[in-house]
Design a protein around this motif. Structure first.
Motif, PDB file in Angstrom:
ATOM      1  N   UNK B 256       0.571 -43.332  28.788  1.00 56.03           N
ATOM      2  CA  UNK B 256      -0.242 -42.701  27.760  1.00 56.03           C
ATOM      3  C   UNK B 256      -1.237 -43.685  27.157  1.00 56.03           C
ATOM      4  N   UNK B 257      -0.984 -44.964  27.391  1.00 59.81           N
ATOM      5  CA  UNK B 257      -1.847 -46.020  26.891  1.00 59.81           C
ATOM      6  C   UNK B 257      -3.197 -45.945  27.604  1.00 59.81           C
ATOM      7  N   UNK B 258      -4.267 -45.905  26.856  1.00 60.44           N
ATOM      8  CA  UNK B 258      -5.582 -45.682  27.472  1.00 60.44           C
ATOM      9  C   UNK B 258      -6.036 -46.817  28.385  1.00 60.44           C
ATOM     10  N   UNK B 259      -5.703 -48.052  28.008  1.00 59.05           N
ATOM     11  CA  UNK B 259      -6.211 -49.175  28.796  1.00 59.05           C
ATOM     12  C   UNK B 259      -5.316 -49.477  29.995  1.00 59.05           C
ATOM     13  N   UNK B 260      -4.458 -48.506  30.323  1.00 58.38           N
ATOM     14  CA  UNK B 260      -3.469 -48.802  31.336  1.00 58.38           C
ATOM     15  C   UNK B 260      -4.093 -49.021  32.719  1.00 58.38           C
ATOM     16  N   UNK B 261      -3.432 -49.875  33.459  1.00 61.46           N
ATOM     17  CA  UNK B 261      -3.843 -50.221  34.811  1.00 61.46           C
ATOM     18  C   UNK B 261      -3.056 -49.335  35.782  1.00 61.46           C
ATOM     19  N   UNK B 262      -3.775 -48.529  36.575  1.00 64.76           N
ATOM     20  CA  UNK B 262      -3.090 -47.561  37.430  1.00 64.76           C
ATOM     21  C   UNK B 262      -2.200 -48.230  38.478  1.00 64.76           C
ATOM     22  N   UNK B 263      -2.647 -49.373  38.977  1.00 62.71           N
ATOM     23  CA  UNK B 263      -1.847 -50.093  39.963  1.00 62.71           C
ATOM     24  C   UNK B 263      -0.493 -50.490  39.378  1.00 62.71           C
ATOM     25  N   UNK B 264      -0.511 -50.981  38.131  1.00 64.59           N
ATOM     26  CA  UNK B 264       0.743 -51.381  37.480  1.00 64.59           C
ATOM     27  C   UNK B 264       1.627 -50.175  37.196  1.00 64.59           C
ATOM     28  N   UNK B 265       0.979 -49.071  36.853  1.00 61.59           N
ATOM     29  CA  UNK B 265       1.739 -47.858  36.592  1.00 61.59           C
ATOM     30  C   UNK B 265       2.480 -47.412  37.863  1.00 61.59           C
ATOM     31  N   UNK B 266       1.779 -47.533  38.994  1.00 62.86           N
ATOM     32  CA  UNK B 266       2.398 -47.171  40.269  1.00 62.86           C
ATOM     33  C   UNK B 266       3.605 -48.061  40.547  1.00 62.86           C
ATOM     34  N   UNK B 267       3.464 -49.359  40.274  1.00 59.02           N
ATOM     35  CA  UNK B 267       4.580 -50.287  40.496  1.00 59.02           C
ATOM     36  C   UNK B 267       5.776 -49.892  39.630  1.00 59.02           C
ATOM     37  N   UNK B 268       5.510 -49.672  38.340  1.00 63.60           N
ATOM     38  CA  UNK B 268       6.606 -49.324  37.427  1.00 63.60           C
ATOM     39  C   UNK B 268       7.278 -48.023  37.866  1.00 63.60           C
ATOM     40  N   UNK B 269       6.485 -47.049  38.312  1.00 64.07           N
ATOM     41  CA  UNK B 269       7.064 -45.781  38.768  1.00 64.07           C
ATOM     42  C   UNK B 269       7.947 -45.996  39.989  1.00 64.07           C
ATOM     43  N   UNK B 270       7.450 -46.801  40.920  1.00 64.68           N
ATOM     44  CA  UNK B 270       8.228 -47.039  42.142  1.00 64.68           C
ATOM     45  C   UNK B 270       9.554 -47.716  41.822  1.00 64.68           C
ATOM     46  N   UNK B 271       9.514 -48.688  40.907  1.00 63.56           N
ATOM     47  CA  UNK B 271      10.765 -49.361  40.532  1.00 63.56           C
ATOM     48  C   UNK B 271      11.723 -48.355  39.902  1.00 63.56           C
ATOM     49  N   UNK B 272      11.172 -47.410  39.137  1.00 61.13           N
ATOM     50  CA  UNK B 272      12.010 -46.386  38.521  1.00 61.13           C
ATOM     51  C   UNK B 272      12.589 -45.414  39.536  1.00 61.13           C
ATOM     52  N   UNK B 273      11.862 -45.177  40.619  1.00 58.97           N
ATOM     53  CA  UNK B 273      12.339 -44.236  41.643  1.00 58.97           C
ATOM     54  C   UNK B 273      13.372 -44.906  42.565  1.00 58.97           C
ATOM     55  N   UNK B 274      13.271 -46.222  42.692  1.00 55.47           N
ATOM     56  CA  UNK B 274      14.109 -46.959  43.649  1.00 55.47           C
ATOM     57  C   UNK B 274      15.616 -46.660  43.541  1.00 55.47           C
ATOM     58  N   UNK B 275      16.197 -46.715  42.336  1.00 57.95           N
ATOM     59  CA  UNK B 275      17.641 -46.423  42.255  1.00 57.95           C
ATOM     60  C   UNK B 275      17.978 -45.042  42.796  1.00 57.95           C
ATOM     61  N   UNK B 276      17.089 -44.062  42.535  1.00 54.12           N
ATOM     62  CA  UNK B 276      17.314 -42.705  43.022  1.00 54.12           C
ATOM     63  C   UNK B 276      17.257 -42.690  44.554  1.00 54.12           C
TER      64      UNK B 276
END
Lengths: 305, 297
Positions: B256-276
């Motif tokens: 939701x942060x406006x200055x967010x970096x999409x590449x970093x968001x993708x990394x964080x999402x992937x790490x979150x999906x990994x356990x699943x």
């Protein structure tokens, strides 16, 4: 005397069994009190009162929360929820059953299929929202890139920023997430069909399509209706995807019921109004699913008989 | 469940085999059919892996390349991965999520397993308990959000991981009950009658006979409940605060942060999906049984 003794031990044994069974069920009863009865009563009471997040139950206000809820944007939000839930659930049923039919015929892909099919339905919805947001971005999004590459659009579009595309985008992500769930249950129902029915129809000269529509589909109907019912109920709960993809916008275009209630809570801290909205939503879900539940029950009885 | 986990019996498709061996006109038809089928499979698979593959692709893109719509990065970089692993306290959030998921799932089983036994074998609560449970499942979760929020606040465990875990444990009971019922119905009553003949009471029968027999179903149900807790958003949003945030909340606020970096968001999402993804790899057979058991009963 021995007879009396046996009946005595039998009675005490039955009593012991009854109390043991109660003991085993007691945690469930407590759970239902906490997540069922208590929230129900609380919501009922709050809906008739002026209540805020900081200070619940300030005064009795009668039906004013309800009339306010129905006058405002919430009636629109309820309507939008129906417009979202029913078509998207139907689409997912259609796709899911088609894919299940495909799966039944292909045995080789078994375990790859299974693993891949699980991923969407178990991925956290927040991450699903992020993935789809990246795909739908106006600048650098995969979809815009592809559409422009094939000359279908001349300038990138903001799919999440204009109606009706924003709602369609949420339905798309929702379809990605939930179609595998339908596939899985439909596949199980298909596998449970006796194979000789299909073969007998096939031998009688019925084509594959006629065999499916006239022989298999009627038998599958109760199971499919059951799956549709579950999917419909899930659709009425959609929240996370909206939070990540559109935050309810543009305007209130994708503010569906759960998200509208969330806003009432976070923006106005109006617990009384939120409670009234919650009850209206529950009423809507009940009214829409009850006929289906009845039909499901009747169909199941017919097929079993 | 057994139909799903076993490899399909070869007798189930003799017609297809016959078609393949048939004269050439039918041979051509089945060739076309095979081709269509293969195309359909690839299209379906493509649709379901696309978003995840795209996340992977974006995670290796440079900031400037994210704005172009090239699918795969021309100069893959690990910068996003370093940035997330180095600055974003991602393992703290992951730890919170893992704790809430695992502990709440055990709690759910502790409540639901004895209950499903009592309901199935001793007809506890008649029809009222099962239908009440279903009714609770049907209600949107936002219904119980407020009352439970106030309950946690009154007991002083709001914004604690323990409070959230407690709520998850209770909240998943209806789903667990529904799934476990499917497994329970498959256990023949003769088994516990035999135990009763030997003088075992209900509790001993449950522990010594039912539990071992039902174990695959219990494991499947436990995993499904853990995944539900891991993915949950709405309750965690209201019931946790900075230190106790779970993965979905941290990610949603991050994006939701406006200055967010999409590449970093993708990394964080992937790490979150990994356990699943890991859970699916290890437990897929059990999971399928678990998910279809409720529907089959």
């Amino acid at each position: 005397m021995t007879k009396a003794a046996t009946s005595d031990t039998l009675a005490s044994r039955l009593l012991l069994e009854r109390s043991a069974a109660w003991l085993l069920a007691a945690p469930l009863v407590a759970t239902l009190l906490i997540i069922g009865l208590y929230p129900g009563l609380y919501t009922l009471a709050a809906a008739f009162s002026k209540s805020t997040l900081g200070k619940p139950f300030q005064s009795f206000v009668g039906l004013s929360n309800y009339s306010f809820a129905m006058r405002g944007d919430f009636a629109d939000a309820l309507w939008r929820t129906v417009v979202f839930a029913i078509p998207s659930s139907l689409l997912q049923m259609l796709l899911g059953v088609a894919i299940a039919l495909l799966l039944v015929r292909v045995s080789r892909f078994g375990s790859i299929w299974r693993a891949l099919i699980f991923l969407p339905m178990m991925t956290p919805p927040v991450m699903i929202g992020i993935a789809w947001k990246l795909m739908l971005l106006p600048s650098g999004g995969l979809l815009n890139g592809a559409l422009m590459h094939f000359g279908l659009i001349s300038a990138p579009r903001s799919f999440l920023g204009e109606m009706p595309w924003a709602l369609i985008s949420i339905a798309l992500a929702d379809t990605w997430q939930w179609t595998p769930f339908v596939v899985l249950l439909a596949y199980a129902a298909l596998r449970a069909l006796p194979d000789d029915i299909r073969q007998a129809a096939y031998m009688d000269g019925a084509g594959k399509f006629r065999t499916f529509f006239q022989v298999q589909l009627p038998i599958l109907m109760p199971a499919l209706l059951g799956i549709f019912l579950i999917k419909l109920i899930i659709s009425f709960k959609v929240f996370d995807l909206i939070f990540v993809l559109t935050t309810g916008g543009p305007g209130t275009g994708t503010t569906l019921a759960s998200y509208a209630i969330f806003r009432t809570l976070l923006q106005n801290y109006d617990v009384g109004l939120a409670a009234a909205q919650v009850l209206l939503l529950v009423l809507l879900v009940t009214v829409l699913t009850l006929p289906l539940l009845r039909l499901h029950k009747r169909l199941s009885e017919v097929t079993e008989a | 469940m057994s139909a799903m986990t076993q490899s399909p019996p070869s007798t189930s498709r003799p017609s297809q085999r016959d078609a393949e061996a048939a004269p050439s006109s039918i041979g051509l038809r089945s060739m076309v059919g095979w081709l269509l089928q293969t195309v359909a499979i690839i299209a379906v698979l493509g649709f379901f892996v696309l978003p995840i593959v795209y996340l992977v692709a974006v995670s290796f893109k440079t900031q400037s390349e994210v704005a172009t719509s090239i699918f795969f990065p021309s100069e893959p970089t690990l910068a996003n991965w370093y940035a997330i692993l180095g600055t974003f306290p991602i393992f703290g959030f992951l730890g919170n999520s893992a704790f809430a998921a695992i502990v709440s799932s055990l709690g759910t089983l502790l409540i639901a397993v004895p209950a499903v036994y009592a309901i199935s074998r001793y007809n506890m609560g008649g029809n009222a308990l099962p239908s009440l449970t279903l009714g609770i499942y049907m209600a949107p979760p936002i219904v119980s959000l407020l009352p439970l929020f106030f309950l946690l606040r009154a007991t002083g465990i709001l914004h604690t991981l323990g409070g959230l875990t407690f709520v998850y444990a209770l909240m998943n009971v209806p789903v667990a009950l529904w799934l476990l019922q499917g497994f329970m119905h498959r256990i023949p009553r003769e088994i516990d009658q035999a135990a009763a003949m030997d003088g075992a009471g209900p509790i001993r029968t449950l522990v010594a006979v039912i539990l071992p027999t039902m174990m695959p179903g219990i494991v499947a149900t436990g995993i499904i409940c853990a995944v539900l807790s891991y993915n949950e958003f709405l309750f965690a949003f209201f019931m946790t605060a900075s230190e106790t945030r779970t993965m979905p909340i941290a990610l949603a606020l991050f994006q939701g942060d406006q200055i967010v970096n999409f590449g970093q968001m993708a990394v964080a999402s992937l790490i979150g999906i990994l356990p699943i993804a890991i859970a699916i790899l290890f437990f897929q057979r059990w999971l399928i049984g678990g998910l279809t058991a409720g529907a089959e009963k």
